[in-house]
Motif scaffolding. Structure first.
Motif, short mmCIF file in Angstrom:
data_model
loop_
_atom_site.label_atom_id
_atom_site.label_comp_id
_atom_site.label_asym_id
_atom_site.label_seq_id
_atom_site.Cartn_x
_atom_site.Cartn_y
_atom_site.Cartn_z
N LEU A 1 37.53 48.38 43.31
CA LEU A 1 37.95 46.99 43.45
C LEU A 1 39.44 46.94 43.15
O LEU A 1 39.90 47.53 42.20
CB LEU A 1 37.19 46.09 42.48
N THR A 2 40.17 46.27 44.01
CA THR A 2 41.60 46.11 43.76
C THR A 2 42.02 44.77 44.33
O THR A 2 41.18 43.97 44.75
CB THR A 2 42.41 47.28 44.37
N ALA A 3 43.31 44.50 44.29
CA ALA A 3 43.81 43.22 44.77
C ALA A 3 45.10 43.43 45.54
O ALA A 3 45.75 44.46 45.42
CB ALA A 3 44.04 42.27 43.60
N VAL A 4 45.44 42.46 46.35
CA VAL A 4 46.68 42.48 47.14
C VAL A 4 47.38 41.16 46.91
O VAL A 4 46.75 40.10 46.89
CB VAL A 4 46.39 42.68 48.64
N ASP A 5 48.70 41.25 46.75
CA ASP A 5 49.50 40.05 46.54
C ASP A 5 50.12 39.66 47.88
O ASP A 5 51.07 40.30 48.36
CB ASP A 5 50.59 40.35 45.51
N PHE A 6 49.59 38.61 48.50
CA PHE A 6 50.10 38.17 49.81
C PHE A 6 51.06 36.98 49.67
O PHE A 6 51.40 36.36 50.67
CB PHE A 6 48.94 37.78 50.73
N ARG A 7 51.48 36.67 48.46
CA ARG A 7 52.31 35.48 48.30
C ARG A 7 53.64 35.54 49.03
O ARG A 7 54.08 34.52 49.58
CB ARG A 7 52.52 35.20 46.81
N VAL B 1 39.83 42.91 46.89
CA VAL B 1 39.19 43.81 47.85
C VAL B 1 38.17 44.67 47.10
O VAL B 1 38.51 45.31 46.11
CB VAL B 1 40.25 44.73 48.51
N THR B 2 36.95 44.65 47.57
CA THR B 2 35.87 45.39 46.92
C THR B 2 35.25 46.34 47.93
O THR B 2 34.87 45.91 49.02
CB THR B 2 34.79 44.43 46.41
N GLN B 3 35.14 47.58 47.58
CA GLN B 3 34.49 48.54 48.47
C GLN B 3 33.21 49.03 47.81
O GLN B 3 33.21 49.42 46.64
CB GLN B 3 35.42 49.73 48.74
N VAL B 4 32.13 49.00 48.56
CA VAL B 4 30.85 49.50 48.05
C VAL B 4 30.29 50.53 49.02
O VAL B 4 30.67 50.56 50.19
CB VAL B 4 29.84 48.35 47.83
N TYR B 5 29.41 51.34 48.51
CA TYR B 5 28.93 52.49 49.27
C TYR B 5 27.44 52.65 49.00
O TYR B 5 26.94 52.30 47.93
CB TYR B 5 29.70 53.74 48.81
N SER B 6 26.74 53.15 50.01
CA SER B 6 25.32 53.44 49.82
C SER B 6 25.12 54.94 49.78
O SER B 6 25.36 55.63 50.78
CB SER B 6 24.52 52.84 50.98
N THR B 7 24.68 55.45 48.64
CA THR B 7 24.43 56.89 48.54
C THR B 7 23.20 57.28 49.33
O THR B 7 23.03 58.44 49.69
CB THR B 7 24.25 57.31 47.08
N ARG B 8 22.34 56.31 49.59
CA ARG B 8 21.13 56.64 50.34
C ARG B 8 21.41 56.69 51.83
O ARG B 8 21.00 57.62 52.52
CB ARG B 8 20.06 55.58 50.03
N HIS B 9 22.14 55.69 52.34
CA HIS B 9 22.36 55.63 53.79
C HIS B 9 23.69 56.21 54.22
O HIS B 9 23.94 56.33 55.42
CB HIS B 9 22.31 54.17 54.25
N GLU C 1 53.85 42.52 28.64
CA GLU C 1 53.91 41.15 29.16
C GLU C 1 54.12 41.18 30.67
O GLU C 1 54.89 41.99 31.17
CB GLU C 1 55.06 40.38 28.51
N GLY C 2 53.47 40.29 31.36
CA GLY C 2 53.64 40.19 32.80
C GLY C 2 52.56 40.95 33.55
O GLY C 2 51.72 41.63 32.95
N PHE C 3 52.58 40.80 34.87
CA PHE C 3 51.59 41.44 35.73
C PHE C 3 52.33 42.37 36.67
O PHE C 3 52.89 41.93 37.69
CB PHE C 3 50.79 40.37 36.48
N PRO C 4 52.37 43.66 36.36
CA PRO C 4 53.34 44.55 37.01
C PRO C 4 53.12 44.79 38.50
O PRO C 4 54.05 45.20 39.18
CB PRO C 4 53.20 45.87 36.23
N LEU C 5 51.92 44.59 39.02
CA LEU C 5 51.74 44.84 40.45
C LEU C 5 51.94 43.59 41.30
O LEU C 5 51.77 43.64 42.51
CB LEU C 5 50.38 45.48 40.72
N ARG C 6 52.30 42.49 40.67
CA ARG C 6 52.69 41.32 41.47
C ARG C 6 54.04 41.59 42.12
O ARG C 6 54.89 42.26 41.55
CB ARG C 6 52.79 40.08 40.59
N LYS C 7 54.21 41.03 43.31
CA LYS C 7 55.45 41.31 44.04
C LYS C 7 56.67 40.75 43.34
O LYS C 7 57.79 41.23 43.56
CB LYS C 7 55.36 40.72 45.45
N ASP C 8 56.51 39.72 42.52
CA ASP C 8 57.68 39.14 41.87
C ASP C 8 57.94 39.75 40.50
O ASP C 8 58.80 39.26 39.77
CB ASP C 8 57.53 37.61 41.76
N PHE C 9 57.22 40.81 40.15
CA PHE C 9 57.50 41.48 38.87
C PHE C 9 58.84 42.20 38.97
O PHE C 9 59.08 42.97 39.89
CB PHE C 9 56.39 42.49 38.56
#
Lengths: 168, 173
Positions: free
Chosen positions: B65-71, B80-88, B146-154
């Protein structure tokens, strides 16, 4: 340290003492990233830094003389490095191995990487490279041994040299 | 047979989600062999539970799971969440949009426990609040950070000194 602190050492005694110390460096492995692999490679049979008197690896900081910081130091890890350094008994030496520990390296504009371990501990020898080859570390060790050979033990034990050299 | 392997193609997975949730699924695409569904935040958890519990889909493994800053492009945040089926042996990606000023997103921690750390990381790096998360404290950053380092305005020092010149001319995205 008693007599050593008060009396200037005669040159022959100084030479013998430093000669003994420079060829008996127990090394503390502070491997943080890929540079640690080069450091370990230097300790193994091909490059074999035991022939320079560097003994791999001290079981803990309290048995070590030399701290090799190999890899990317982050701000979160920095207190741990300071703590390991403080636990090493004097006289102690630090080699900063690789670009990351010298100055931040490729992470020089990162939000999380400490740009240079010399902000945290005093560094005696910087080995440049990304990562440096084992030969570069051997060269760095020889440079450190030259430094130890010329050293005034009174100054080393005075405690003045244990502060980081970097000015803010 | 419970262990039988029958991977669905990305369009089939998209079709299954769309058939179940209709207009709450905003779009279904295939990107590099993965089914990608943009979903409504209100039914995000429901869709996740559906993906996990439906035998044909059986997404039993939480991948990332991750995120994207589109601002900077006028949007908000996207989780964004990625899931997988080990069975299928098939995978699916969920995208959910969050508000630009007060980003909030429902948690998936109770659907897949693996989401716990990923959401903590997205929270500390992007400042997205995962509602219902049981333990939203810093994971990899130092506590005093302090702050959110992966935001584009960091702020980063190089960009303060000299702004990014932009993409080279003639280069399309």
């Amino acid at each position: 340290m008693g007599l050593m602190d008060r009396v200037a050492m005669p040159q022959p005694v100084k030479f013998i003492l430093n000669w003994g110390r420079k060829y008996s460096l127990w090394v503390m492995n502070f491997g943080l990233a890929c540079c640690a692999i080069e450091l370990i490679a230097t300790s193994t049979s091909v490059h074999d830094f035991i022939r320079l008197g560097v003994i791999p690896f001290a079981h803990g900081p309290r048995q070590a003389d030399l701290l090799v910081v190999a890899g990317t130091l982050t701000d979160k890890m920095a207190p741990a490095l300071k703590r390991v350094y403080d636990q090493i008994p004097d006289p102690k030496y630090v080699i900063s191995f690789g670009s990351c520990s010298n100055c931040g390296g490729p992470y020089w504009d990162s939000y999380s990487v400490t740009k240079g371990v010399d902000q945290i501990v005093p560094v005696d020898v910087y080995v440049p490279g990304c990562p440096p080859r084992p030969e570069a570390l051997l060269h760095g060790i020889i440079k450190l041994q030259e430094k130890i050979g010329k050293e005034d033990i009174r100054e080393k034990w005075s405690g003045k040299l244990t502060q980081p050299a970097v000015t803010t | 047979m419970a262990s039988s392997r029958s991977p669905l193609s990305p369009p089939d997975i998209g079709e299954r989600i769309r058939a179940q949730f209709g207009s709450d699924v905003k779009s279904v695409d295939e990107v590099f062999g993965h089914a990608v569904a943009k979903v409504d935040p209100g039914r995000y958890r429901e869709i996740a539970s559906f993906l996990r519990d439906e035998p044909d889909l059986d997404f039993n493994f939480f991948d990332f799971l991750t995120a994207v800053d589109f601002r900077p492009k006028g949007g908000g945040f996207e989780v964004v969440t990625q899931v997988y089926s080990t069975r299928h042996n098939h995978s699916a990606r969920l995208k959910v949009e969050c508000d630009a000023d007060d980003p909030r997103c429902p948690t998936l921690e109770d659907v897949w426990p693996g989401a716990n750390w990923c959401e903590r990381e997205a929270w500390e790096l992007f400042g997205i609040v995962f509602e219902g998360h049981p333990h939203l404290v810093k994971l990899v950053l130092p506590e005093q950070f302090e702050g959110f380092p992966l935001r584009k305005d960091f702020p980063l020092m190089t960009r303060e000194v000299k702004p990014w010149p932009g993409e080279a001319e003639g280069v399309e995205e």
